[in-house]
Design a protein around this motif. Structure first.
Motif, PDB file in Angstrom:
ATOM      1  N   GLN A   1     -19.735  49.794  -3.871  1.00  0.00           N
ATOM      2  CA  GLN A   1     -20.509  50.650  -4.401  1.00  0.00           C
ATOM      3  C   GLN A   1     -22.194  49.871  -4.657  1.00  0.00           C
ATOM      4  OE1 GLN A   1     -19.353  52.517  -7.994  1.00  0.00           O
ATOM      5  NE2 GLN A   1     -17.185  52.771  -7.029  1.00  0.00           N
ATOM      6  N   GLY A   2     -22.392  48.681  -4.013  1.00  0.00           N
ATOM      7  CA  GLY A   2     -23.605  48.157  -4.040  1.00  0.00           C
ATOM      8  C   GLY A   2     -23.746  47.396  -5.181  1.00  0.00           C
ATOM      9  N   LYS A   3     -22.958  47.072  -6.131  1.00  0.00           N
ATOM     10  CA  LYS A   3     -23.179  46.554  -7.389  1.00  0.00           C
ATOM     11  C   LYS A   3     -22.739  45.243  -7.300  1.00  0.00           C
ATOM     12  CE  LYS A   3     -22.360  50.927  -9.896  1.00  0.00           C
ATOM     13  NZ  LYS A   3     -21.770  51.768 -10.693  1.00  0.00           N
ATOM     14  N   THR A   4     -23.627  44.296  -6.588  1.00  0.00           N
ATOM     15  CA  THR A   4     -22.995  42.910  -6.146  1.00  0.00           C
ATOM     16  C   THR A   4     -23.132  42.074  -7.444  1.00  0.00           C
ATOM     17  OG1 THR A   4     -23.813  43.159  -4.063  1.00  0.00           O
ATOM     18  CG2 THR A   4     -23.638  41.104  -4.571  1.00  0.00           C
ATOM     19  N   ALA A   5     -23.937  42.079  -8.603  1.00  0.00           N
ATOM     20  CA  ALA A   5     -24.270  41.259  -9.392  1.00  0.00           C
ATOM     21  C   ALA A   5     -22.908  41.451 -10.440  1.00  0.00           C
ATOM     22  CB  ALA A   5     -25.536  41.663 -10.234  1.00  0.00           C
ATOM     23  N   SER A   6     -22.689  42.735 -10.664  1.00  0.00           N
ATOM     24  CA  SER A   6     -21.448  42.847 -11.427  1.00  0.00           C
ATOM     25  C   SER A   6     -20.150  42.153 -10.791  1.00  0.00           C
ATOM     26  CB  SER A   6     -21.338  44.194 -11.776  1.00  0.00           C
ATOM     27  OG  SER A   6     -22.244  45.075 -12.569  1.00  0.00           O
ATOM     28  N   ALA A   7     -19.986  42.567  -9.570  1.00  0.00           N
ATOM     29  CA  ALA A   7     -18.925  41.941  -8.544  1.00  0.00           C
ATOM     30  C   ALA A   7     -18.763  40.559  -8.882  1.00  0.00           C
ATOM     31  CB  ALA A   7     -19.058  42.724  -7.151  1.00  0.00           C
ATOM     32  N   ASN A   8     -19.888  39.700  -8.679  1.00  0.00           N
ATOM     33  CA  ASN A   8     -19.797  38.380  -8.793  1.00  0.00           C
ATOM     34  C   ASN A   8     -19.433  37.911 -10.324  1.00  0.00           C
ATOM     35  OD1 ASN A   8     -20.326  37.805  -6.104  1.00  0.00           O
ATOM     36  ND2 ASN A   8     -22.529  37.662  -6.135  1.00  0.00           N
ATOM     37  N   ASP A   9     -20.075  38.602 -10.996  1.00  0.00           N
ATOM     38  CA  ASP A   9     -19.622  38.315 -12.455  1.00  0.00           C
ATOM     39  C   ASP A   9     -18.303  38.489 -13.043  1.00  0.00           C
ATOM     40  OD1 ASP A   9     -22.419  37.575 -13.085  1.00  0.00           O
ATOM     41  OD2 ASP A   9     -23.021  39.804 -13.940  1.00  0.00           O
ATOM     42  N   LEU A  10     -17.769  39.464 -12.362  1.00  0.00           N
ATOM     43  CA  LEU A  10     -16.302  39.881 -12.523  1.00  0.00           C
ATOM     44  C   LEU A  10     -15.532  38.827 -11.865  1.00  0.00           C
ATOM     45  CD1 LEU A  10     -14.228  41.440 -13.625  1.00  0.00           C
ATOM     46  CD2 LEU A  10     -14.219  43.016 -11.870  1.00  0.00           C
ATOM     47  N   LEU A  11     -15.996  38.304 -10.421  1.00  0.00           N
ATOM     48  CA  LEU A  11     -15.081  37.269  -9.927  1.00  0.00           C
ATOM     49  C   LEU A  11     -15.089  35.930 -10.675  1.00  0.00           C
ATOM     50  CD1 LEU A  11     -15.924  37.999  -6.014  1.00  0.00           C
ATOM     51  CD2 LEU A  11     -13.790  38.479  -7.394  1.00  0.00           C
ATOM     52  N   ASP A  12     -16.180  35.699 -11.026  1.00  0.00           N
ATOM     53  CA  ASP A  12     -16.334  34.497 -11.813  1.00  0.00           C
ATOM     54  C   ASP A  12     -15.298  34.532 -13.338  1.00  0.00           C
ATOM     55  OD1 ASP A  12     -18.270  33.390 -10.348  1.00  0.00           O
ATOM     56  OD2 ASP A  12     -19.873  33.805 -11.583  1.00  0.00           O
ATOM     57  N   PHE A  13     -15.246  35.586 -13.688  1.00  0.00           N
ATOM     58  CA  PHE A  13     -14.444  35.879 -14.766  1.00  0.00           C
ATOM     59  C   PHE A  13     -12.986  35.860 -14.623  1.00  0.00           C
ATOM     60  CE2 PHE A  13     -12.161  38.020 -18.126  1.00  0.00           C
ATOM     61  CZ  PHE A  13     -12.947  37.943 -19.240  1.00  0.00           C
ATOM     62  N   VAL A  14     -12.613  36.298 -13.306  1.00  0.00           N
ATOM     63  CA  VAL A  14     -11.326  36.576 -12.873  1.00  0.00           C
ATOM     64  C   VAL A  14     -10.639  35.020 -12.332  1.00  0.00           C
ATOM     65  CG1 VAL A  14      -9.722  37.589 -11.048  1.00  0.00           C
ATOM     66  CG2 VAL A  14     -11.137  38.873 -12.279  1.00  0.00           C
ATOM     67  N   GLN A  15     -11.624  34.330 -11.676  1.00  0.00           N
ATOM     68  CA  GLN A  15     -11.005  33.085 -10.846  1.00  0.00           C
ATOM     69  C   GLN A  15      -9.962  32.250 -11.896  1.00  0.00           C
ATOM     70  OE1 GLN A  15     -10.857  32.427  -7.537  1.00  0.00           O
ATOM     71  NE2 GLN A  15     -11.208  34.370  -7.623  1.00  0.00           N
ATOM     72  N   PRO A  16     -10.457  31.934 -13.056  1.00  0.00           N
ATOM     73  CA  PRO A  16      -9.593  30.882 -13.672  1.00  0.00           C
ATOM     74  C   PRO A  16      -8.311  31.454 -14.176  1.00  0.00           C
ATOM     75  CG  PRO A  16     -11.995  30.955 -14.605  1.00  0.00           C
ATOM     76  CD  PRO A  16     -11.706  31.959 -13.731  1.00  0.00           C
ATOM     77  N   TYR A  17      -8.119  32.748 -14.021  1.00  0.00           N
ATOM     78  CA  TYR A  17      -6.778  33.420 -14.290  1.00  0.00           C
ATOM     79  C   TYR A  17      -6.030  33.514 -13.113  1.00  0.00           C
ATOM     80  CZ  TYR A  17      -8.744  34.779 -18.548  1.00  0.00           C
ATOM     81  OH  TYR A  17      -9.391  34.885 -19.967  1.00  0.00           O
ATOM     82  N   VAL A  18      -6.638  33.867 -11.947  1.00  0.00           N
ATOM     83  CA  VAL A  18      -5.759  33.498 -10.570  1.00  0.00           C
ATOM     84  C   VAL A  18      -5.347  32.094 -10.445  1.00  0.00           C
ATOM     85  CG1 VAL A  18      -6.369  33.554  -8.129  1.00  0.00           C
ATOM     86  CG2 VAL A  18      -7.379  35.152  -9.550  1.00  0.00           C
ATOM     87  N   THR A  19      -6.432  31.224 -11.010  1.00  0.00           N
ATOM     88  CA  THR A  19      -6.199  29.687 -10.725  1.00  0.00           C
ATOM     89  C   THR A  19      -4.682  29.322 -11.656  1.00  0.00           C
ATOM     90  OG1 THR A  19      -8.209  28.879 -10.094  1.00  0.00           O
ATOM     91  CG2 THR A  19      -6.544  27.296 -11.138  1.00  0.00           C
ATOM     92  N   SER A  20      -5.000  29.926 -12.823  1.00  0.00           N
ATOM     93  CA  SER A  20      -3.535  29.543 -13.798  1.00  0.00           C
ATOM     94  C   SER A  20      -2.430  30.254 -13.296  1.00  0.00           C
ATOM     95  CB  SER A  20      -4.118  30.160 -15.219  1.00  0.00           C
ATOM     96  OG  SER A  20      -3.117  29.990 -16.017  1.00  0.00           O
ATOM     97  N   VAL A  21      -2.624  31.447 -12.843  1.00  0.00           N
ATOM     98  CA  VAL A  21      -1.230  32.199 -12.510  1.00  0.00           C
ATOM     99  C   VAL A  21      -0.751  31.461 -11.203  1.00  0.00           C
ATOM    100  CG1 VAL A  21      -0.327  34.060 -11.237  1.00  0.00           C
ATOM    101  CG2 VAL A  21      -1.711  34.241 -13.378  1.00  0.00           C
ATOM    102  N   VAL A  22      -1.510  31.079 -10.255  1.00  0.00           N
ATOM    103  CA  VAL A  22      -1.106  30.335  -9.150  1.00  0.00           C
ATOM    104  C   VAL A  22      -0.433  28.917  -9.390  1.00  0.00           C
ATOM    105  CG1 VAL A  22      -1.602  29.092  -7.014  1.00  0.00           C
ATOM    106  CG2 VAL A  22      -2.655  31.413  -7.324  1.00  0.00           C
ATOM    107  N   VAL A  23      -1.169  28.236 -10.114  1.00  0.00           N
ATOM    108  CA  VAL A  23      -0.829  26.811 -10.518  1.00  0.00           C
ATOM    109  C   VAL A  23       0.408  26.701 -11.320  1.00  0.00           C
ATOM    110  CG1 VAL A  23      -1.241  24.642 -11.731  1.00  0.00           C
ATOM    111  CG2 VAL A  23      -3.105  25.790 -10.317  1.00  0.00           C
ATOM    112  N   ASP A  24       0.585  27.701 -12.418  1.00  0.00           N
ATOM    113  CA  ASP A  24       1.550  27.737 -13.339  1.00  0.00           C
ATOM    114  C   ASP A  24       2.967  28.200 -12.416  1.00  0.00           C
ATOM    115  OD1 ASP A  24       0.174  26.891 -15.303  1.00  0.00           O
ATOM    116  OD2 ASP A  24      -0.002  28.779 -16.312  1.00  0.00           O
ATOM    117  N   ALA A  25       2.928  29.164 -11.719  1.00  0.00           N
ATOM    118  CA  ALA A  25       4.061  29.854 -11.107  1.00  0.00           C
ATOM    119  C   ALA A  25       4.493  28.754  -9.994  1.00  0.00           C
ATOM    120  CB  ALA A  25       3.694  31.207 -10.540  1.00  0.00           C
ATOM    121  N   ASN A  26       3.582  28.114  -9.330  1.00  0.00           N
ATOM    122  CA  ASN A  26       4.018  27.276  -8.294  1.00  0.00           C
ATOM    123  C   ASN A  26       4.587  26.027  -8.820  1.00  0.00           C
ATOM    124  OD1 ASN A  26       3.955  26.887  -5.588  1.00  0.00           O
ATOM    125  ND2 ASN A  26       2.171  25.486  -5.696  1.00  0.00           N
ATOM    126  N   ALA A  27       4.015  25.571  -9.913  1.00  0.00           N
ATOM    127  CA  ALA A  27       4.528  24.484 -10.602  1.00  0.00           C
ATOM    128  C   ALA A  27       5.880  24.667 -11.192  1.00  0.00           C
ATOM    129  CB  ALA A  27       3.858  24.052 -11.873  1.00  0.00           C
TER     130      ALA A  27
END
Length: 848
Positions: free
Chosen positions: A241-267
């Motif tokens: 929808q062209g809301k790039t700033a919000s999209a990038n802000d949300l990705l910054d917010f999400v990435q630590p949780y993606v990392t946590s899920v991957v690292v914890d489940a993989n470990a």
């Protein structure tokens, strides 16, 4: 498990302004929300009596009675006026509520309206009915999101809070998960977000009073995988929808949780998997050490008992694998935006693990297909993606077939048809390698028609390997005839070590099918023998084993054989485990050799002893077998001892079989005294009555290997006679006298004396002179002469032609004496007529 591309459209690639490195764990919540005191006029399903009185006065009894039922599906409190508005038309439950109820509630309680939409959708059947409702509700979801955003902004300005917001955010996440296409919900949410509001998705690592951000913290911490998946879907909708700033802000917010899920489940999976790998190695070592000391049936029972003893560890791996697969599946598009190389590597480690199991193959292919469709995403552009995706697909495809074979109860044709549908819908997979789409098409056609020759003729590459392994899986399930399946596996084995590894991998895939025991296991088990036979007949396999370089092939096949053997035992299939485990004699023994089956570890020995006792072995036998060296058991087996005889012998004198050298000397003693496998237990028991038995036998073995004067056969026999004459070994000596009276007789002693004298003469500085002296000294002892002459004639490696020495002896002691010795040997039959004539001719020539 659905098709690989279950969504109507692929996730939209995101363009990020910046890509900060995500943290390794989700951040702690930056601030604790302020909470307002509960308003005096709030009610709940357990409203106080004073509030009931007030409500009764204001509304009358009928409306008041409906309030608790109206609140129950929402699980929350609200102001009395709001509850009355919702309940005015009677009790509201998710089953009878409609979108109009949510619209009515939205006027006074946006958060409650979101929760009600979530409840209604959850009651609807998944699929078209639920999606239709969500599409109908989309405009309201947009409006509610905008209202929640405004409430959050107002509260942030005033320093207040929105107590209902956490439940509403959780409901938005749940609504996204309920839709078959998450964008139905996330597109609606994105429309309600003002991209100019730079604080809406505050950084997850910075302090904030934004209630919406705090609600996201609550929801993401409660369900990191679900939160990460929701965030990635919403970011994709914002970007579209062209809301790039919000999209990038949300990705910054999400990435630590993606990392946590991957690292914890993989470990968690890696730890559980490594533990099982160690257990399988221990099991292989223990079985290799036991070798032929147990029957095929007991080896099968041993595998089963081992699995029972460690069931918690095997279950933990299954659960961890399922958790890993669920995490990877739920993260979905969020994975594609991971840019940290360390996390990217862990994602591909997880995909590798999933690809190698029937249960996880679908999830691995889902991600591979999505990455191929979105080649510009950070994960798709990673080095790991370039290097590892084709191999992941190669391993996942045959495992997907194995999973479908299991799901269809062994119906190979039905399994092949379903996989064909799945792969046909996975347009991205064909883009992973050159000609990938064509190989997939041809491979599917070959499997559909049951044509192994077409599989073998596929162009070289990872997809060919995938379909060759898939052919082994469905061929074992009956898609190919028995004859063509045998030819097919032999052809693969003949392609070298890569083909052997492929067969080993396919066997491992099949072991997953065997988790469903019973008729399916019984149906597939015989064809495993065909695979094992193809491997065992391969020159490359024999070469690998001979070179001690079996490595991966042995270990892979070993793991599969162990797994299959355990299921066969559990299912009671009437197929001897040897049919699966035997490769080049005994695969178990080969595995043990390949992984250095040294059971000096006390824990391994104790476990073997424990399991054997659990199987019903006598404690003494169990302890003896557990303590015996692998080489000792092999020596006894090669000497013709059956498992029963071997167990009895070791149980009677366990210390004699801890060392292979002692075992070898024991077998020489038994052979010398004519003690066979049937009588060995009794003999070993009497010999073992002396505590020094093992020490004496070890000394004899050491003397046999003396670097200067190794013990000769005659000297060894003499040592045995001396040993059995020792008072410390009176019981063993008595046993031999009863069992083999001739051993201590004069004739045997005469032979030993002749052999001992010959050995001394052979080592002397003047051999011919020493020969003559010995013969001359025993001219009145024909038995001695017969043995001594036999040794002279056979002195040069037993060529039977060394008779010229008698010319030299005749010159020393005279022709008459030599001829007497030769006559004694000829009469006793210790030399042939030809050797006798040649020796007489030599004597005559020497005296002329």
């Amino acid at each position: 498990m659905g098709k690989i591309d279950a969504k109507p459209s692929a996730p939209k690639p995101l363009v990020r302004a910046t890509t900060p490195k995500p943290a390794l764990t989700p951040p702690s919540r930056p601030l604790v929300k302020k909470t307002d005191p509960k308003a005096a006029d709030e009610v709940s399903t357990g409203a106080s009596s004073s509030l009931k009185k007030r409500a009764l006065q204001a509304t009358g009894g009928a409306a008041l009675a409906a309030i608790p039922q109206a609140l129950a599906p929402l699980g929350k409190s609200m102001r009395l006026s709001e509850a009355m508005a919702l309940a005015k038309n009677g009790p509201v439950t998710p089953k009878n509520a409609s979108l109009s109820d949510a619209e009515a509630l939205a006027k006074t309680d946006p958060a409650g309206a979101v929760t009600l939409i979530d409840k209604i959708a959850g009651e609807l059947a998944p699929g078209p009915a639920r999606d239709a409702f969500l599409k109908q509700a989309a405009p309201l979801i947009t409006t509610l999101t905008a209202q929640l955003a405004k409430q959050s902004k107002d509260a942030q300005r005033s320093g207040g809070s929105v107590p209902e917001l956490p439940a509403a955010v959780t409901s938005l996440m749940q609504l996204t998960a309920l839709a078959s296409d998450p964008s139905i919900v996330t597109d609606a949410i994105a429309k309600g977000i003002d991209d100019r509001d730079s604080t809406f998705f505050s950084s997850s690592t910075s302090a904030t009073n934004n209630p919406f951000t705090l609600a996201l913290f609550d929801a993401f911490h409660a369900d990191p995988a679900g939160g990460a998946a929701f965030g990635a879907e919403l970011a994709a909708s914002l970007q579209a929808q062209g809301k790039t700033a919000s999209a990038n802000d949300l990705l910054d917010f999400v990435q630590p949780y993606v990392t946590s899920v991957v690292v914890d489940a993989n470990a968690e999976y890696s730890e559980a998997h490594d533990r099982v790998e160690v257990l399988n190695q221990h099991l292989a070592q223990e079985l290799a050490n036991l070798g032929e000391g147990v029957t095929d049936a007991d080896r099968q029972r041993y595998i089963d008992q081992f699995h029972r003893d460690h069931q918690a560890d095997y279950d933990a791996e299954v659960k961890a694998a399922a958790k890993l697969g669920e995490a990877i599946t739920r993260l979905g598009p969020a994975l594609q935006q991971v840019s940290d190389p360390d996390v990217q590597r862990q994602i591909f480690d997880a995909l590798d693990a999933l690809a190698q199991s029937p249960e996880g193959a679908q999830a691995a292919l889902d991600v591979a297909d999505a990455l191929a469709k979105n080649p510009e995403s950070p994960l798709a552009l990673s080095n790991d993606a370039q290097d590892r995706l084709p191999g992941i697909v190669e391993r996942a495809i045959p495992n997907l077939y194995a999973e479908k074979v299991k799901e269809h109860g062994g119906d190979a044709e039905a399994a092949a048809e379903e996989v064909e549908d799945i792969l046909d819908s996975a347009e991205g997979l064909g883009k992973l390698v050159t000609n990938g789409a064509d190989v997939i098409r041809r491979g599917l056609a070959a499997l559909r028609t049951g044509d192994p020759a077409s599989l073998l003729s596929l162009p070289e590459g990872p997809f060919k390997s995938a379909f060759l392994a898939a052919g082994v899986v469905v061929g074992a399930a009956g898609l190919f005839s028995a004859e063509s399946f045998s030819d097919y596996t032999i052809a693969i084995a003949d392609t070298g070590s890569k083909g052997l590894e492929l067969l080993a991998e396919a066997t491992k895939d099949l072991s997953g099918v065997f988790k469903e025991a019973g008729e399916l296991a019984e149906k597939l088990a015989p064809r495993l023998t065909v695979i094992a036979s193809a491997i065992s007949l391969s020159e490359d396999f024999e070469k690998l084993v001979a070179d001690g370089n079996a490595g991966t092939v042995i270990q892979l096949l070993g793991d599969a054989a162990v797994a299959v053997g355990g299921v066969l035992a559990a299912s009671g299939v009437g197929l001897p485990v040897a049919a699966v485990l035997d490769v080049v004699g005994s695969l178990v023994s080969v595995i043990g050799a390949a992984i250095d089956a040294d059971l000096s570890n006390d824990d391994r020995r104790k476990e073997t002893e424990k399991i054997l006792i659990e199987l019903g072995y006598a404690p003494g036998v169990a302890k003896g077998l557990a303590g015996a060296s692998k080489e000792s058991i092999a020596e006894l087996s090669e000497a013709g001892y059956s498992p029963t005889q071997l167990q009895a012998t070791i149980g009677a004198a366990p210390e004699l079989f801890e060392d292979a050298e002692v075992t070898r000397v024991f077998l020489e003693l038994a052979q010398t005294t004519k003690v066979g496998p049937r009588d060995a237990a009794a003999f070993a028991g009497t010999l073992h009555q002396s505590d020094s038995a093992a020490e004496y036998l070890r000394e004899i073995g050491a003397a046999e290997h003396d670097p200067v004067y190794p013990l000769t056969e005659a000297q060894r026999r003499d040592r045995f006679a001396t040993l059995l004459s020792d008072p410390d070994f009176a019981a063993a000596g008595a046993y031999v006298r009863q069992h083999d009276p001739g051993f201590f007789g004069q004739a045997e002693q005469t032979v030993r004396d002749a052999d001992l004298d010959f050995d001394d003469a052979w080592r002397s500085g003047n051999t011919e002179l020493a020969f003559g002296d010995d013969l001359e000294a025993h001219l009145k002892d024909p038995a001695y002469l017969a043995e001594y002459v036999k040794r002279i004639v056979a002195r040069n490696s037993g060529d039977g032609r060394s008779t010229d020495v008698f010319a030299w002896i005749a010159q020393d002691i005279g022709g008459k004496a030599v001829r007497s010795a030769l006559d004694a040997a000829h009469a006793a039959g210790t030399i042939s007529d030809e050797d006798y004539r040649r020796a007489l001719d030599a004597v005559k020539a020497g005296l002329s």
